[in-house]
Design a protein around this motif. Structure first.
Motif, mmCIF file in Angstrom:
data_model
loop_
_atom_site.group_PDB
_atom_site.id
_atom_site.type_symbol
_atom_site.label_atom_id
_atom_site.label_comp_id
_atom_site.label_asym_id
_atom_site.label_seq_id
_atom_site.Cartn_x
_atom_site.Cartn_y
_atom_site.Cartn_z
ATOM 1 N N LYS A 44 0.808 -1.220 0.000
ATOM 2 C CA LYS A 44 0.000 0.000 0.000
ATOM 3 C C LYS A 44 0.838 1.264 0.000
ATOM 4 O O LYS A 44 0.584 2.189 -0.772
ATOM 5 N N SER A 45 1.837 1.343 0.873
ATOM 6 C CA SER A 45 2.600 2.582 1.024
ATOM 7 C C SER A 45 3.349 2.930 -0.255
ATOM 8 O O SER A 45 3.383 4.101 -0.672
ATOM 9 N N MET A 92 0.803 4.124 -2.850
ATOM 10 C CA MET A 92 0.353 5.477 -2.521
ATOM 11 C C MET A 92 1.393 6.496 -2.964
ATOM 12 O O MET A 92 1.066 7.538 -3.544
ATOM 13 N N ASP A 142 -3.288 7.353 4.279
ATOM 14 C CA ASP A 142 -2.668 6.059 4.524
ATOM 15 C C ASP A 142 -2.977 5.558 5.925
ATOM 16 O O ASP A 142 -2.927 6.316 6.895
#
Length: 469
Positions: A73-74, A77, A170
């Protein structure tokens, strides 16, 4: 050039996609987010993780990612932030001197640094993008196209006033603040007006799931598998990142199935519930009453939650009883860093000001708190109830309105932020959420519950209670 093209370009982002087969699910998500063509494999992944049959016909202005930890995810993003900041031109929608901001909001500064390193790596290692960087600070990159890519922490105050081209939230399931009972909603409400003036602005919220409450849970409950409304994508860790070994997940499930199911399988936890509602707590608050002076003839009790001065706050609460209602009179909170000896002296003075001379506390730091309070003429015995027991006994009083609280926002936030958990053996506990605080709530619970449990005594007698778990 769209983002999928850029991810395949060796001069742009292709070096970060070394094994394309492991990125199929992420390519499907990006295709859905930006309404790009999908391969058959990507279309299958899209249908499985959204519950939808047909792909979006237009780019999404709001999307929610519910993905297990280590799913990527990070990095994604950061990739989206760099793409939106570098490959789009927003100047036609800006006033002279105004900049469009692509804001990545993280749960805390540690998580913000992780994303900032990804953004910096993407910008500095692509020659074309590096040439666009005009200024770099500890938290932001100013680009030559009047765009700033910035990383911030979750706060509904500091996120106001921007013109947003995109907001990427986030780990939103773990956002917190001591100043709002529902920080995720408050922050989203603060940023949405800043997105109104730029057509095509994007709100993307991503997190591994946690409890069945808050903005992430509401988005999943309302929009997953629905054709209309924001895109909601739900996937396990290995769905999004097949390089994570299944054996790691299996061992985590054996240790704590409920926790690992949320962390790796993207399932909202059913073993965690909110302890008390915001409405119940606010119904007990006397608006604009910050403190009550001592009244002669009243029997007061005090509860202190000690701290060593480096991590947790040290707190004090003082209360008395009026008939069947416990009235909170004073709250003190000293946040770290501080001198423990100085705070003990200050609290001891306040305790004496309410006519208190004895004190009860836990075994925090061994003999240290007893010795320090003893120096100021305050004696105390060990508290019998644990922190969790105090909260359990406080709940009926809150729900029935048998408590008159002060208008103290951190207290309200901490009480509402408490969680009720049930362990595998069936044992129940009540505590703050991960990364949260409950020092003020603990002190108030100790003072209130002590009075609720105490037998009627002559009002000339006084007692103080010290605790901290």
């Amino acid at each position: 050039m769209n983002l999928l093209d850029a991810s395949r370009d060796p001069n742009l982002f292709a070096p970060w996609f070394r094994d394309p087969e492991t990125w199929t699910a992420w390519r499907a998500f990006l295709a859905a987010l930006f309404a790009l063509p999908m391969t058959d494999g990507e279309a299958e992944a899209y249908q499985r993780h959204t519950g939808r049959e047909t792909a979006p016909e237009a780019p999404q202005d709001e999307a929610w990612l519910i993905v297990g930890r280590r799913g990527g995810k990070s990095f994604v993003m950061a990739l989206i932030a760099v793409y939106l900041g570098c490959f789009r031109d927003y100047r036609a929608h800006l006033q002279p001197g105004e900049r469009a901001t692509v804001m990545v909001i993280a749960a805390d500064r540690r998580q913000a640094r992780v994303i900032l390193r990804y953004i910096g790596g993407l910008l500095h290692n692509v020659a074309m993008l590096k040439a666009m960087v005009q200024r770099e600070t500890a938290e932001a990159f100013d680009l030559s196209n009047a765009v700033t890519i910035e990383v911030g922490t979750a706060s509904f105050r500091t996120t106001r006033g921007y013109t947003y081209a995109a907001v990427l939230a986030d780990e939103i399931a773990f956002w917190r603040t001591d100043d709002a009972a529902e920080p995720d909603y408050a922050i989203l409400d603060a940023v949405r007006p800043g997105m109104a003036s730029i057509p095509g602005s994007v709100l993307l919220c991503a997190s591994s799931p946690y409890a069945r409450r808050g903005a992430l849970w509401e988005a999943f409950k309302r929009h997953w598998a629905k054709v209309d409304g924001p895109l909601v994508w739900r996937a396990t860790t290995r769905d999004m990142n097949p390089t994570i070994r299944q054996s790691i997940i299996d061992r985590a499930l054996e240790r704590d199935h409920a926790s690992a199911s949320a962390e790796y399988l993207a399932e909202f936890r059913r073993d965690i519930e909110a302890f008390v509602s915001l409405e119940a707590v606010e119904a007990c608050v006397s608006a604009s009453v910050l403190e009550r002076p001592r009244v002669s003839g009243k029997a007061y009790r005090a509860f202190v939650d000690p701290s060593g001065g480096s991590a947790d706050a040290m707190t004090l609460a003082i209360a008395h009883k009026e008939g069947e209602v416990v009235v909170l009179d004073a709250v003190r909170e000293r946040k770290p860093p501080f001198s423990p000896e100085a705070v003990v002296a200050e609290f001891a003075k306040t305790i004496k000001a309410y006519g208190l001379a004895s004190v009860t506390g836990d075994r925090y730091a061994g003999e240290w708190p007893r010795e320090q309070f003893r120096k100021h003429g305050i004696r105390y015995d060990l508290a019998e109830q644990t922190r969790s027991d105090l909260y359990r006994d406080l709940l009926p009083a809150l729900n029935s309105g048998a408590v008159d609280l002060l208008d103290h926002r951190p207290l309200v936030s901490q009480l509402v932020g408490l969680e009720r958990r049930v362990a595998r053996g069936g044992k129940e506990s009540i505590d703050h959420a991960p990364g949260g605080h409950d020092d003020v709530a603990n002190a108030v619970a100790g003072a209130v519950v002590g009075l609720l449990a105490a037998r009627p005594k002559p009002e000339t007698r006084t007692h103080a209670v010290l605790g901290g778990y």
